[in-house]
Design an enzyme around this catalytic site. Structure first.
Site, PDB file in Angstrom:
ATOM      1  N   PHE A   1       0.845  -1.215   0.000  1.00 16.13           N
ATOM      2  CA  PHE A   1       0.000   0.000   0.000  1.00 16.13           C
ATOM      3  C   PHE A   1       0.869   1.250   0.000  1.00 16.13           C
ATOM      4  CE2 PHE A   1      -3.682   2.549   1.790  1.00 16.13           C
ATOM      5  CZ  PHE A   1      -4.475   2.369   0.670  1.00 16.13           C
TER       6      PHE A   1
ATOM      7  N   VAL B   1       3.569  -1.733 -18.359  1.00 11.41           N
ATOM      8  CA  VAL B   1       4.281  -1.062 -19.460  1.00 11.41           C
ATOM      9  C   VAL B   1       3.603   0.295 -19.682  1.00 11.41           C
ATOM     10  CG1 VAL B   1       4.976  -1.198 -21.887  1.00 11.41           C
ATOM     11  CG2 VAL B   1       4.813  -3.297 -20.539  1.00 11.41           C
TER      12      VAL B   1
ATOM     13  N   GLY C   1      11.246  11.480  -8.808  1.00  9.29           N
ATOM     14  CA  GLY C   1      10.556  10.219  -8.529  1.00  9.29           C
ATOM     15  C   GLY C   1      10.408   9.312  -9.736  1.00  9.29           C
TER      16      GLY C   1
ATOM     17  N   LYS D   1      10.217  -4.671 -19.654  1.00  6.01           N
ATOM     18  CA  LYS D   1       9.010  -4.244 -20.373  1.00  6.01           C
ATOM     19  C   LYS D   1       8.980  -4.875 -21.773  1.00  6.01           C
ATOM     20  CE  LYS D   1       8.691  -0.055 -17.617  1.00  6.01           C
ATOM     21  NZ  LYS D   1       9.279   1.284 -17.417  1.00  6.01           N
TER      22      LYS D   1
HETATM   23  N1  HSE Z   1      11.752   3.769 -13.401  1.00  9.95           N
HETATM   24  C1  HSE Z   1      10.739   3.565 -14.382  1.00  9.95           C
HETATM   25  C2  HSE Z   1      10.920   4.587 -15.503  1.00  9.95           C
HETATM   26  C3  HSE Z   1       9.382   3.700 -13.731  1.00  9.95           C
HETATM   27  O1  HSE Z   1      11.743   5.489 -15.333  1.00  9.95           O
HETATM   28  O2  HSE Z   1      10.295   4.476 -16.537  1.00  9.95           O
HETATM   29  C4  HSE Z   1       8.232   3.127 -14.511  1.00  9.95           C
HETATM   30  O3  HSE Z   1       8.357   1.745 -14.745  1.00  9.95           O
END
Ligand code: HSE
Length: 348
Positions: free
Chosen positions: A8, A155, A209, A227
């Protein structure tokens, strides 16, 4: 729909906000009436109420204490159930699996999916681990148990990269998929083109982030490789594994490389490419030097993009966010809505 959250963090909490804020609309448009009955998180504790938890109280408890032990007790609340008990023993029929992604082992998410399917419960997840490592096995189990498994967000988060080929592009033969599937590295390359150093660009991507907890996964191309594996298995129907995808990240690229490319009318981008060759699929993740007018060369910042080369519709490109809490929370909502639509269809 009775929902249990396994894990969570920010993504799960974003979904709770969406469910709370769009309740009337979801009910009106899809007949979707959902209740959160349980949350179990290895760090934050767990709470279960068969009659439903209060979403505001859940979010407030976490914002104030970051621990579900502080969720107000009622005659029917139960605390302290671990993830497997929460999956098996609660009255939830939908498990939202959003635990920490470990793409090397796929665990504990693979076990969570198995426990859910074996208990005749459906799963939606944004966790790349189980889909990249155990797609064939888990999809088979979900089918056998006649339950739903949604993973749109694995993805390109809420940008519907997986449903697009299945729904809107249905009927085409897809011969190639190419894309920018990692936001961190695309953001870094764009910032380095503007003059930032590799380290400055990485720190900025982390502060925003975008990066994985261990950014090695981004910069070495591993995240994009997982992916690509998901796309091979799910969209092209080929049982590829990570080891089958050649992989090179962006660590060797310097600002000079990027600027030199620009002065030659080109751009470096980290591209995942899957090409069908008969029954097999050749796949790679690597920096590619693209002409400035190549559609992928013009994808900048943390954006992701994917091109499906279709025999009937030609090349179709989809671009949008590939990460973000609300975008990824939304990808779970897409899955829940599709699950709901399927249930309604079956009832009719
Ligand atoms: N770290 C990944 C990115 C997050 O930068 O695309 C999403 O999967």
């Amino acid at each position: 729909m009775k929902i249990a959250f396994i894990g969570f963090g920010g993504v799960g909490q974003a979904l709770v906000k969406l469910i709370r804020d769009r309740r009337q609309q979801l009910l009106k448009d899809f007949g979707m009436d959902s209740t959160v009955v349980a949350v179990s998180d290895v760090m934050k504790g767990s709470v279960y109420d068969p009659n439903g938890l209060n979403e505001d109280l859940l979010l407030e408890t976490l914002a104030t204490h970051n621990n579900l032990d502080y969720y107000p007790d009622t005659a029917t609340t139960v605390k302290g159930m671990d993830s497997i008990r929460t999956i098996k023993e609660t009255n939830a029929d939908m498990i939202v699996e959003v635990t920490f992604t470990d793409v090397k082992t796929g665990q504990p998410a693979i076990d969570h999916c198995k426990a859910a399917f074996e208990s005749h419960k459906s799963v939606v997840t944004t966790n790349k681990g189980p889909v990249a490592i155990a797609y064939q096995e888990l999809a088979g189990l979900a089918k056998k148990q006649d339950v739903f498994w949604g993973f749109e967000g694995t993805v390109m988060s809420g940008t519907p990269a997986l449903r697009l080929p299945f729904t809107t592009l249905a009927g085409n033969e897809i011969s190639e998929i190419s894309g920018i599937l990692n936001g961190t590295t695309n953001f870094m390359l764009t910032e380095m083109e503007k003059g930032l150093s590799y380290q400055e660009a990485l720190s900025l991507a982390q502060s925003k982030g975008y990066a994985e907890a261990d950014p090695t996964s981004d910069v070495e191309g591993y995240d994009a490789r997982y992916k690509a594996v998901i796309l091979a298995n799910v969209v092209l129907g080929t049982a590829l594994q990570a080891a089958d995808v050649t992989c090179e990240g962006i660590t060797q690229l310097t600002g000079e490389h990027l600027q030199e490319a620009i002065s030659n009318g080109q751009r470096w981008r980290l591209v995942a490419r899957l090409t069908k060759e008969g029954d097999s699929v050749k796949a790679s993740v690597k920096p590619e030097l693209l002409a400035k007018d190549d559609p992928l060369a013009n994808v900048s910042g943390a954006l992701n993009a994917i091109i499906y080369t279709c025999d009937l519709a030609g090349p179709i490109m989809l671009t949008g966010a590939g990460a973000g809490l609300m975008e990824t929370g939304y990808s779970l909502l897409i899955d829940l809505i599709h699950y709901q639509k399927q249930k309604v269809l079956i009832k009719r």
